[in-house]
Design a protein around this motif. Structure first.
Motif, PDB file in Angstrom:
ATOM      1  N   MET A   1       0.863  -1.175   0.000  1.00 30.29           N
ATOM      2  CA  MET A   1       0.000   0.000   0.000  1.00 30.29           C
ATOM      3  C   MET A   1       0.903   1.229   0.000  1.00 30.29           C
ATOM      4  O   MET A   1       1.839   1.316   0.794  1.00 30.29           O
TER       5      MET A   1
ATOM      6  N   VAL B   1       0.911   5.346   0.344  1.00 37.26           N
ATOM      7  CA  VAL B   1       0.150   6.513   0.769  1.00 37.26           C
ATOM      8  C   VAL B   1       0.910   7.754   0.330  1.00 37.26           C
ATOM      9  O   VAL B   1       2.079   7.933   0.679  1.00 37.26           O
TER      10      VAL B   1
ATOM     11  N   SER C   1       0.933  11.851   0.238  1.00 37.04           N
ATOM     12  CA  SER C   1       0.354  13.056   0.837  1.00 37.04           C
ATOM     13  C   SER C   1       1.094  14.289   0.370  1.00 37.04           C
ATOM     14  O   SER C   1       2.321  14.343   0.449  1.00 37.04           O
TER      15      SER C   1
ATOM     16  N   VAL D   1      -9.432  10.982   1.624  1.00 33.44           N
ATOM     17  CA  VAL D   1      -8.695   9.928   0.920  1.00 33.44           C
ATOM     18  C   VAL D   1      -9.278   9.704  -0.469  1.00 33.44           C
ATOM     19  O   VAL D   1     -10.497   9.676  -0.653  1.00 33.44           O
TER      20      VAL D   1
ATOM     21  N   VAL E   1      -4.156   6.973  -2.053  1.00 36.70           N
ATOM     22  CA  VAL E   1      -3.739   5.687  -1.495  1.00 36.70           C
ATOM     23  C   VAL E   1      -3.850   4.607  -2.562  1.00 36.70           C
ATOM     24  O   VAL E   1      -4.946   4.280  -3.014  1.00 36.70           O
TER      25      VAL E   1
ATOM     26  N   LEU F   1      -6.091   3.026   7.356  1.00 31.86           N
ATOM     27  CA  LEU F   1      -6.045   4.470   7.095  1.00 31.86           C
ATOM     28  C   LEU F   1      -6.718   5.248   8.223  1.00 31.86           C
ATOM     29  O   LEU F   1      -6.258   6.329   8.598  1.00 31.86           O
TER      30      LEU F   1
END
Length: 327
Positions: free
Chosen positions: A97, A99, A101, A111, A149, A179
């Motif tokens: 996974m 992520v 940002s 998200v 994500v 999350l």
């Protein structure tokens, strides 16, 4: 150089880039039971007009951004990225996974799930789109910041399979709780994807309109009949029929954007889907079924997602009740 002071849940990390390439940025992650690895690198970056030093006490070169709950800092360069690996019971294997940002110093960001195409996985998908750079650029341009994500879906076409491999259950029962534990907002999502993942994003919204409020799909891989579908995309004609998107009305409350190149084999069905789903935004210009087109569509898609995930404006208070004049 002074560092950005993390929020109460945020930790900044730094480590080598993904082998796949263009994934970069200093990385924030929050404590969980999964193995996490930060990435750092420079996919593009450079000076940007309007950037100011030490915004809000942050790193030099950062710019301020409103998150709806306050102000965060968008560092110069690519967005921050973290990669986590966990054992998925729903898929029966270890999955990655990623992520992504665009800001530091903020919790409670919304998200957008990013569903990759066939033959990709989470880290390769981020690199293929240049998502770390594009998301940071979008936030600096004024798009409401959100976290993207990406997660591994294999070649399942993002629906439960007869083998027991169930990427939909993985998203709902494994990804979203992780999350939430990281302090992200997971009760109102967007989804985006390309090819197999474009179809998967549309399907997820159709099946969970209480959760997904917006979809941006590039070249969604869809067919009008089971016999025309790609080998391995569905287990049977019944499986195809149970997971059709074409010929279906829009899910209630979901906003749609669909993009497809005019030379793409999915051009006709993408146009059909845009009409059937009453897509409020669409992009059908020159291009084929390839990353060049998907990257070209990405800035408009990120802006679309940002608008969909932006906090609703607070209603104006009612005017004070008039009082009758004395006398």
């Amino acid at each position: 150089m002074p560092s950005v002071r993390p929020s109460r849940r945020t930790v900044l990390l730094a480590a080598p880039t993904f082998a796949a390439g263009a994934v970069g940025g200093a990385l924030w992650a929050r404590r969980s039971g999964d193995a996490a690895a930060g990435t750092a690198g420079s996919a593009s970056g450079g000076d940007l007009p309007g950037a100011t030093d030490d915004v809000g006490g942050g790193a030099p070169g950062g710019v301020a951004a409103s998150t709806g709950d306050g102000t965060a800092v968008i560092p110069r360069g690519p967005a921050v990225v973290t990669r986590t690996t966990f054992r998925s019971a729903a898929r029966g294997r270890d999955v990655s996974m990623a992520v992504v940002s665009p800001v530091t110093g903020a919790d409670d960001l919304p998200v957008c799930l990013v569903l990759h195409g066939r033959g990709d996985d989470a880290p390769r998908g981020v690199a293929l789109l240049g998502l770390d750079t594009a998301l940071a650029d979008a936030a600096r341009a004024g798009v409401t910041p959100f976290v993207a994500v990406a997660v591994d879906g294999g070649e399942t076409y993002w629906h439960p399979r007869a083998s027991g491999d169930d990427p939909e259950r993985m998203i709902l029962s494994e990804v979203l709780p992780r999350l939430t534990d990281q302090g992200l907002r997971t009760t109102r999502l967007a989804a985006m994807g390309w090819s197999m993942g474009g179809y998967g994003a549309l399907l997820l919204a159709q099946r969970h309109p209480d959760l997904v409020v917006a979809v941006a799909a590039s070249s969604p891989a869809m067919w009008r009949a089971s016999g025309a579908s790609a080998a391995g995309a569905f287990d049977s004609a019944a499986d195809f029929a149970a997971h059709e998107v074409l010929g279906k009305p829009p899910a209630p409350g979901v906003a749609y954007r669909i993009d497809c190149g005019q030379s793409d084999p999915f051009y006709a069905v993408s146009r059909q889907a845009a009409d059937e789903l009453s897509a409020t935004e669409r992009g059908f210009g020159p291009g084929g079924h390839d990353p060049t087109f998907w990257r070209s569509a990405l800035p408009a898609q990120l802006a679309f997602v940002g608008r969909a995930l932006a906090p609703a404006a607070s209603p104006s208070p009612p005017p004070p009740a008039s009082r009758p004049a004395a006398g």
